[in-house]
Design an enzyme around this catalytic site. Structure first.
Site, PDB file in Angstrom:
ATOM      1  N   LYS A   1     -73.908 -52.805 -19.359  1.00  0.00           N
ATOM      2  CA  LYS A   1     -73.612 -53.902 -18.426  1.00  0.00           C
ATOM      3  C   LYS A   1     -74.681 -54.000 -17.330  1.00  0.00           C
ATOM      4  CE  LYS A   1     -70.597 -51.645 -15.010  1.00  0.00           C
ATOM      5  NZ  LYS A   1     -71.473 -51.749 -13.836  1.00  0.00           N
TER       6      LYS A   1
ATOM      7  N   CYS B   1     -71.867 -48.059 -18.069  1.00  0.00           N
ATOM      8  CA  CYS B   1     -72.913 -48.478 -17.113  1.00  0.00           C
ATOM      9  C   CYS B   1     -74.136 -49.117 -17.751  1.00  0.00           C
ATOM     10  CB  CYS B   1     -73.339 -47.290 -16.263  1.00  0.00           C
ATOM     11  SG  CYS B   1     -72.033 -46.737 -15.157  1.00  0.00           S
TER      12      CYS B   1
ATOM     13  N   LYS C   1     -70.096 -40.340 -24.810  1.00  0.00           N
ATOM     14  CA  LYS C   1     -70.810 -39.059 -24.633  1.00  0.00           C
ATOM     15  C   LYS C   1     -69.769 -37.953 -24.566  1.00  0.00           C
ATOM     16  CE  LYS C   1     -72.468 -39.385 -20.134  1.00  0.00           C
ATOM     17  NZ  LYS C   1     -72.776 -38.719 -18.878  1.00  0.00           N
TER      18      LYS C   1
ATOM     19  N   THR D   1     -67.161 -53.248 -11.921  1.00  0.00           N
ATOM     20  CA  THR D   1     -68.017 -54.450 -11.933  1.00  0.00           C
ATOM     21  C   THR D   1     -68.478 -54.690 -13.371  1.00  0.00           C
ATOM     22  OG1 THR D   1     -69.882 -53.028 -11.311  1.00  0.00           O
ATOM     23  CG2 THR D   1     -68.854 -54.297  -9.545  1.00  0.00           C
TER      24      THR D   1
HETATM   25  P1  NAD Z   1     -62.992 -47.821 -13.300  1.00  0.00           P
HETATM   26  O1  NAD Z   1     -62.622 -49.025 -14.073  1.00  0.00           O
HETATM   27  O2  NAD Z   1     -62.770 -46.464 -13.890  1.00  0.00           O
HETATM   28  O3  NAD Z   1     -62.204 -47.830 -11.906  1.00  0.00           O
HETATM   29  C1  NAD Z   1     -62.035 -48.947 -11.086  1.00  0.00           C
HETATM   30  C2  NAD Z   1     -60.670 -48.838 -10.417  1.00  0.00           C
HETATM   31  O4  NAD Z   1     -60.590 -49.827  -9.384  1.00  0.00           O
HETATM   32  C3  NAD Z   1     -59.487 -49.089 -11.344  1.00  0.00           C
HETATM   33  O5  NAD Z   1     -58.626 -47.983 -11.301  1.00  0.00           O
HETATM   34  C4  NAD Z   1     -58.827 -50.356 -10.777  1.00  0.00           C
HETATM   35  O6  NAD Z   1     -57.420 -50.364 -10.925  1.00  0.00           O
HETATM   36  C5  NAD Z   1     -59.240 -50.285  -9.314  1.00  0.00           C
HETATM   37  N1  NAD Z   1     -59.224 -51.554  -8.593  1.00  0.00           N
HETATM   38  C6  NAD Z   1     -59.785 -52.730  -8.943  1.00  0.00           C
HETATM   39  N2  NAD Z   1     -59.576 -53.651  -7.974  1.00  0.00           N
HETATM   40  C7  NAD Z   1     -58.897 -53.037  -6.983  1.00  0.00           C
HETATM   41  C8  NAD Z   1     -58.394 -53.451  -5.708  1.00  0.00           C
HETATM   42  N3  NAD Z   1     -58.588 -54.691  -5.261  1.00  0.00           N
HETATM   43  N4  NAD Z   1     -57.733 -52.568  -4.976  1.00  0.00           N
HETATM   44  C9  NAD Z   1     -57.530 -51.310  -5.409  1.00  0.00           C
HETATM   45  N5  NAD Z   1     -57.977 -50.850  -6.594  1.00  0.00           N
HETATM   46  C10 NAD Z   1     -58.658 -51.710  -7.367  1.00  0.00           C
HETATM   47  O7  NAD Z   1     -64.501 -48.021 -12.888  1.00  0.00           O
HETATM   48  P2  NAD Z   1     -65.628 -46.879 -12.659  1.00  0.00           P
HETATM   49  O8  NAD Z   1     -66.151 -46.396 -13.949  1.00  0.00           O
HETATM   50  O9  NAD Z   1     -65.120 -45.900 -11.655  1.00  0.00           O
HETATM   51  O10 NAD Z   1     -66.783 -47.755 -11.990  1.00  0.00           O
HETATM   52  C11 NAD Z   1     -66.673 -48.260 -10.671  1.00  0.00           C
HETATM   53  C12 NAD Z   1     -68.030 -48.751 -10.220  1.00  0.00           C
HETATM   54  O11 NAD Z   1     -68.945 -47.657 -10.139  1.00  0.00           O
HETATM   55  C13 NAD Z   1     -68.685 -49.766 -11.160  1.00  0.00           C
HETATM   56  O12 NAD Z   1     -69.403 -50.698 -10.420  1.00  0.00           O
HETATM   57  C14 NAD Z   1     -69.640 -48.910 -11.978  1.00  0.00           C
HETATM   58  O13 NAD Z   1     -70.732 -49.649 -12.461  1.00  0.00           O
HETATM   59  C15 NAD Z   1     -70.093 -47.911 -10.945  1.00  0.00           C
HETATM   60  N6  NAD Z   1     -70.545 -46.648 -11.491  1.00  0.00           N
HETATM   61  C16 NAD Z   1     -69.860 -46.054 -12.513  1.00  0.00           C
HETATM   62  C17 NAD Z   1     -70.286 -44.836 -13.006  1.00  0.00           C
HETATM   63  C18 NAD Z   1     -69.546 -44.169 -14.153  1.00  0.00           C
HETATM   64  O14 NAD Z   1     -70.095 -43.228 -14.720  1.00  0.00           O
HETATM   65  N7  NAD Z   1     -68.347 -44.595 -14.503  1.00  0.00           N
HETATM   66  C19 NAD Z   1     -71.411 -44.207 -12.458  1.00  0.00           C
HETATM   67  C20 NAD Z   1     -72.076 -44.813 -11.401  1.00  0.00           C
HETATM   68  C21 NAD Z   1     -71.631 -46.036 -10.935  1.00  0.00           C
END
Ligand code: NAD
Length: 448
Positions: A267, A264, A325, A86
């Site tokens: 954004k 995070c 980090k 997101t």
């Molecule tokens: P990321 O970009 O690493 O992973 C997202 C994955 O989703 C990608 O591999 C992408 O190919 C896949 N994807 C997108 N649309 C899709 C679909 N329609 N079908 C199948 N796969 C699809 O993102 P992330 O860092 O894992 O973050 C994911 C969410 O979790 C975000 O909202 C983020 O804010 C939240 N979040 C992230 C963290 C962190 O430390 N990274 C911590 C807490 C919350």
């Protein structure tokens, strides 16, 4: 339980793997065929300590499978987690929900007649759960499903420990059927007595943003105190300890540095600020945090330039650390990127070293040199900048560095060294907020 996790990135892959480790049957889905192919071969698309081993154990046990076939995974699952990205929407800073809604439509197409719980694990603005429910209802007017918010709080670099031993689990529900299913999903953590907070869906969605905004505020607060320390001649580390020992404040997130980055905080603070403005309830503290942090990253480059005597044109600067980090390969919004760009704009030549983040940076900065070791990075450099507090940077051999660098200058943007130690090794040392008291302690003043 049978669980599908849509999106196998930092959050989806860790969550799915840990759910499998709890004993559930998990299908990790991603639309990125290359990522899934890697995972099927047992290779990790991301660096996260301990993840490869946990994936291998659970794949071998037959509890964890990887697929690009969302419909198949959803049709078999009782619970479907949406863990797609997101990011900030280009132009206005709102959270871009296109991936969440695309996944929702695909899920809607695959829901059959059985009851399913659809859970947003992605960080999503208040009201997204309502919108997901509406979309699903449009596609499946007679479908039996609950939509739940279960935001994730794991930290990259410590993700598995955070997931298995969370400070709390937040679950936003609108019906009792969802409560029973989510209790089953997290049963092992209930048994460990992790606090599980059930609340309404909108409250759960806002809890995640409020938590991140609060932590970002704490970081920004100590960063501004650090700037004041430099002007008045005090060491911010002493102040951080002095206030952090107060239980009401707490010692964490009081490390002055180059500003918060990562996938995070930047954004999420922006998205919360936009939500509040849309509701005519501006969050002025958060707005200030966002503005102060934006300015900070470039001001760190000015600190480097000042330590180099006012200009870096034509000079070689060594950057230790690229990731936002340690213990991750994630470079999203890393302060190092803004510092490098500003130094390049100032005419510097950059050599960089990072244990895990270099591959992601090659496309962003084709003009910089990626060194294979710390030593190669520092050789002939006019200054060494520590931008990430990797353990590998905590015990540098300054005597050796002095011999191989063109001039002995260290800018420690993470305050991992004691200024006097580095100065004793013959270096000019600049940290963040490490002002020096103008008063010399005399025997008389210490006795008094
Ligand atoms: P990321 O970009 O690493 O992973 C997202 C994955 O989703 C990608 O591999 C992408 O190919 C896949 N994807 C997108 N649309 C899709 C679909 N329609 N079908 C199948 N796969 C699809 O993102 P992330 O860092 O894992 O973050 C994911 C969410 O979790 C975000 O909202 C983020 O804010 C939240 N979040 C992230 C963290 C962190 O430390 N990274 C911590 C807490 C919350």
């Amino acid at each position: 339980m049978r669980i599908a996790v849509i999106g196998s990135g930092y959050v989806g892959l860790v969550s799915g793997t840990c759910f499998a480790d709890f004993g559930h049957n998990v299908f990790c889905v991603d639309q990125d065929a290359e990522k899934i192919a890697l995972l099927k071969r047992g290779e990790m698309p991301i660096y996260e300590p301990g993840l490869a081993e946990l994936v291998a154990t659970n794949t071998r046990a037959g509890r964890l499978t990887f697929t690009t076939d969302l419909s198949d995974a959803v049709s078999r699952a009782e619970v479907v987690f949406i863990a797609v990205g997101t990011p900030s929407r280009r132009g206005d800073g709102h959270a871009d929900l296109c991936h969440v809604f695309a996944a929702t439509r695909q899920i809607g197409g695959a829901i059959g007649t059985d009851h399913k719980v659809i859970v947003t694990k992605s960080t999503v603005p208040v009201g997204t759960g309502d919108e997901v429910e509406r979309l699903l209802r449009d596609i499946r007017p007679n479908g039996r499903f609950s939509v739940v918010s279960n935001p994730e709080f794991l930290r990259e670099g410590a993700a598995i420990g955070d997931f298995k031993r969370p400070d709390r689990i937040i679950i936003g529900i609108e019906d009792e059927a969802a409560r029973d299913v989510m209790t089953e999903v997290y049963r092992p953590l209930f048994l460990n007595q992790a606090p599980v907070l059930f609340m309404r869906r909108r409250a759960a969605e806002l809890t995640k943003y409020a938590a991140n905004a609060f932590l970002a505020t704490k970081i920004t607060f100590i960063n501004e105190i650090a700037d004041l320390c430099e002007s008045i001649g005090a060491d911010v580390q002493e102040i951080a300890r002095g206030i952090g020992l107060d239980n009401r404040i707490g010692a964490k997130f009081l490390h002055a540095g180059p500003g918060f980055g990562g996938s995070c905080f930047p954004k999420d603070t922006l998205a919360l600020m936009k939500t509040a403005q849309d509701h005519d309830r501006p969050l002025r503290v958060v707005e200030t945090v966002v503005a102060v942090n934006d300015q900070r990253k470039r001001s760190m480059a000015r600190k480097v330039i000042a330590a180099c005597g006012g200009s870096v044109r034509g000079r070689r600067i060594a950057m230790l650390g690229l990731t936002f980090k340690p213990n991750t390969d994630d470079i999203r919004e890393a302060p190092s990127l803004a510092v490098i760009q500003a130094l390049l704009d100032g005419g510097a030549r950059i050599s960089a070293y990072d244990p895990k983040g270099m591959d992601h940076c090659r496309d962003i900065f084709p003009e910089i040199e990626f060194a294979p070791t710390i030593e190669a990075c520092a050789t002939e450099a006019c200054a060494l900048v520590i931008a990430t507090e990797w353990d590998a940077f905590r015990a540098l051999d300054f005597a050796h560095l002095r011999r191989i660098m063109a001039s002995p200058v260290v800018i420690d943007l993470r305050n991992i060294y004691r200024p006097d130690d580095v100065r004793r090794a013959g270096f000019i040392y600049e940290g963040v907020g490490r002002g020096r008291s103008p008063h010399i302690l005399t025997e008389a003043s210490t006795a008094a």
